[in-house]
Design an enzyme around this catalytic site. Structure first.
Site, short mmCIF file in Angstrom:
data_model
loop_
_atom_site.label_atom_id
_atom_site.label_comp_id
_atom_site.label_asym_id
_atom_site.label_seq_id
_atom_site.Cartn_x
_atom_site.Cartn_y
_atom_site.Cartn_z
N ILE A 270 1.01 -1.18 0.02
CA ILE A 270 0.01 -0.18 0.04
C ILE A 270 0.83 1.09 0.05
CG2 ILE A 270 -1.60 1.43 1.32
CD1 ILE A 270 -2.68 -1.49 2.52
N TYR B 211 -2.24 -7.59 17.02
CA TYR B 211 -2.61 -6.82 15.72
C TYR B 211 -3.72 -5.87 15.83
CZ TYR B 211 -2.97 -5.52 10.93
OH TYR B 211 -3.03 -4.89 9.75
N ASP C 3 14.32 1.60 11.00
CA ASP C 3 13.84 0.99 11.83
C ASP C 3 12.47 1.73 12.58
OD1 ASP C 3 12.75 -1.04 12.88
OD2 ASP C 3 14.44 -2.14 13.57
N SER D 118 -7.45 -0.58 10.56
CA SER D 118 -7.80 -2.08 9.77
C SER D 118 -9.27 -2.37 10.22
CB SER D 118 -7.04 -3.14 10.16
OG SER D 118 -7.75 -4.65 10.02
P1 NAI Z 1 3.44 -4.54 3.19
O1 NAI Z 1 4.27 -5.68 4.04
O2 NAI Z 1 3.52 -4.79 1.87
O3 NAI Z 1 4.01 -3.35 3.72
C1 NAI Z 1 4.54 -3.02 4.93
C2 NAI Z 1 5.77 -1.94 4.79
O4 NAI Z 1 6.00 -1.65 6.12
C3 NAI Z 1 6.93 -3.05 4.31
O5 NAI Z 1 7.64 -2.17 3.20
C4 NAI Z 1 7.94 -3.13 5.52
O6 NAI Z 1 9.17 -3.25 5.30
C5 NAI Z 1 7.44 -1.98 6.41
N1 NAI Z 1 8.06 -2.06 7.76
C6 NAI Z 1 7.54 -3.16 8.59
N2 NAI Z 1 8.05 -3.03 9.82
C7 NAI Z 1 8.95 -2.02 9.74
C8 NAI Z 1 9.81 -1.27 10.56
N3 NAI Z 1 10.06 -1.70 11.82
N4 NAI Z 1 10.44 0.12 10.18
C9 NAI Z 1 10.01 0.52 8.97
N5 NAI Z 1 9.23 0.18 8.09
C10 NAI Z 1 8.81 -1.27 8.54
O7 NAI Z 1 2.12 -4.53 3.68
P2 NAI Z 1 0.91 -3.77 3.45
O8 NAI Z 1 -0.27 -4.38 3.20
O9 NAI Z 1 1.17 -2.76 2.54
O10 NAI Z 1 0.45 -2.97 4.76
C11 NAI Z 1 0.59 -1.58 4.60
C12 NAI Z 1 -0.42 -1.19 6.00
O11 NAI Z 1 -1.66 -1.79 5.93
C13 NAI Z 1 0.22 -1.79 7.27
O12 NAI Z 1 0.07 -0.78 8.49
C14 NAI Z 1 -0.85 -2.96 7.39
O13 NAI Z 1 -1.23 -3.45 8.96
C15 NAI Z 1 -2.08 -2.41 6.93
N6 NAI Z 1 -3.09 -3.06 6.63
C16 NAI Z 1 -2.90 -4.06 5.51
C17 NAI Z 1 -3.83 -5.16 5.38
C18 NAI Z 1 -3.74 -6.11 4.28
O14 NAI Z 1 -4.64 -7.02 3.99
N7 NAI Z 1 -2.81 -6.06 3.47
C19 NAI Z 1 -5.46 -4.85 6.00
C20 NAI Z 1 -5.35 -3.88 6.88
C21 NAI Z 1 -4.42 -3.14 7.33
#
Ligand code: NAI
Length: 258
Positions: free
Chosen positions: A13, A157, A47, A117
């Site tokens: 996202i 979560y 991080d 979420s």
């Molecule tokens: P994704 O895994 O593709 O992206 C998450 C990003 O956060 C990654 O690039 C990762 O490296 C970064 N990240 C994780 N830990 C980190 C840290 N300690 N320091 C810096 N960066 C860090 O996942 P997505 O799906 O794009 O998730 C984006 C947001 O959307 C998250 O907050 C997730 O909880 C939320 N979300 C996602 C859903 C889904 O179904 N994919 C549903 C509801 C919410």
């Protein structure tokens, strides 16, 4: 044209949001633990799991944009399959710290957008526990006071995304004097690398069932479009609220259980 800061910019996202913001002429500062290849702006590897990490990232944003930023999109997050301290560390502690530290750098009428979420929809039932943790003077120390058996550990979560709703209201109130709008977006299942973790966390059947019902999973761009809308003047009176973006999944589930 002040830059917009996007955390979680390397994947899913966050990456889709950066693409759309660039297309509409925004300058970008991306922050992620993972290096984003060919990022369309300044990229800061950091991080965000601890307050120090978040403050270091914020200091580097200051260096990159001493003239200020137009806003902050807190998209970085980890799923519930990660250890609970990491879930609360990234999704709540790091988010709160980078927001607090960057808020003075955000221009008047700027924006903050957080990723919550649909699992957090009942957050107000839990408000005392959320306040105790998410608004603690020292959230890292607050992590040590969480006892085993508490929801913050057992369903870390959901608890983390409920904290995001609380922090969204909190920062919206704080932003009013400078007309900084603060909102959150709540996706249902979105096809990103996190989805497999959600399947492990919530049960593959439930997640697959949602995909079947809706004809597909959400795509990163479905969510990113709404994030971009919230940055725009069209959304100028939308403040301190959450926007559910789940293709109708929650409405369907509510009609089954009510
Ligand atoms: P994704 O895994 O593709 O992206 C998450 C990003 O956060 C990654 O690039 C990762 O490296 C970064 N990240 C994780 N830990 C980190 C840290 N300690 N320091 C810096 N960066 C860090 O996942 P997505 O799906 O794009 O998730 C984006 C947001 O959307 C998250 O907050 C997730 O909880 C939320 N979300 C996602 C859903 C889904 O179904 N994919 C549903 C509801 C919410």
């Amino acid at each position: 044209n002040l830059p917009m800061v996007v955390t979680g910019a390397a994947s899913g996202i966050g990456a889709a949001t950066c693409r759309l913001l660039t297309e509409s002429g925004h300058r970008l500062i991306g922050v992620d633990r993972t290096v984003a290849t060919s990022f369309p702006g300044t990229f800061i590897q950091a991080d965000l799991a601890t307050p120090e990490g978040a403050r270091t990232a914020a200091a580097r944003v200051h260096d990159a944009a001493p003239e200020g930023i137009s806003g902050l999109a807190n998209i970085a997050g980890v799923p519930g399959t990660a250890p609970w301290r990491t879930v609360l560390g990234v999704n709540v502690v790091g988010l709160r710290e980078i927001t607090r530290t960057l808020m003075p750098l955000i221009t008047e009428s700027g924006v903050i957008i957080n990723l919550s979420s649909v699992v957090a929809d009942g957050w107000q039932r839990n408000i005392d526990a959320l306040r105790q943790f998410a608004l603690a003077d020292d959230p890292e120390a607050a992590l040590d006071t969480i006892a085993s058996g508490e929801e913050a550990i057992d369903d870390s979560y959901r608890f983390s995304k409920e904290c995001v709703r609380l922090l969204t209201e909190h920062f919206a109130a704080e932003g009013l004097p400078r007309r900084i709008r603060v909102n959150s977006v709540s996706p249902g299942p979105v096809a990103t690398p996190i989805l497999d973790d959600f399947k492990r966390d919530h049960g593959a059947d439930k997640v697959e069932g949602a995909g079947e019902l809706l004809g597909r999973f959400g795509e990163s761009e479905d969510i990113a479009r709404v994030l971009v809308f919230l940055t725009r003047d069209e959304a100028r009176w939308v403040n301190g609220t959450d926007l559910r973006v789940d293709g109708g999944l929650t409405a369907y589930r509510n009609t089954r259980t009510n």
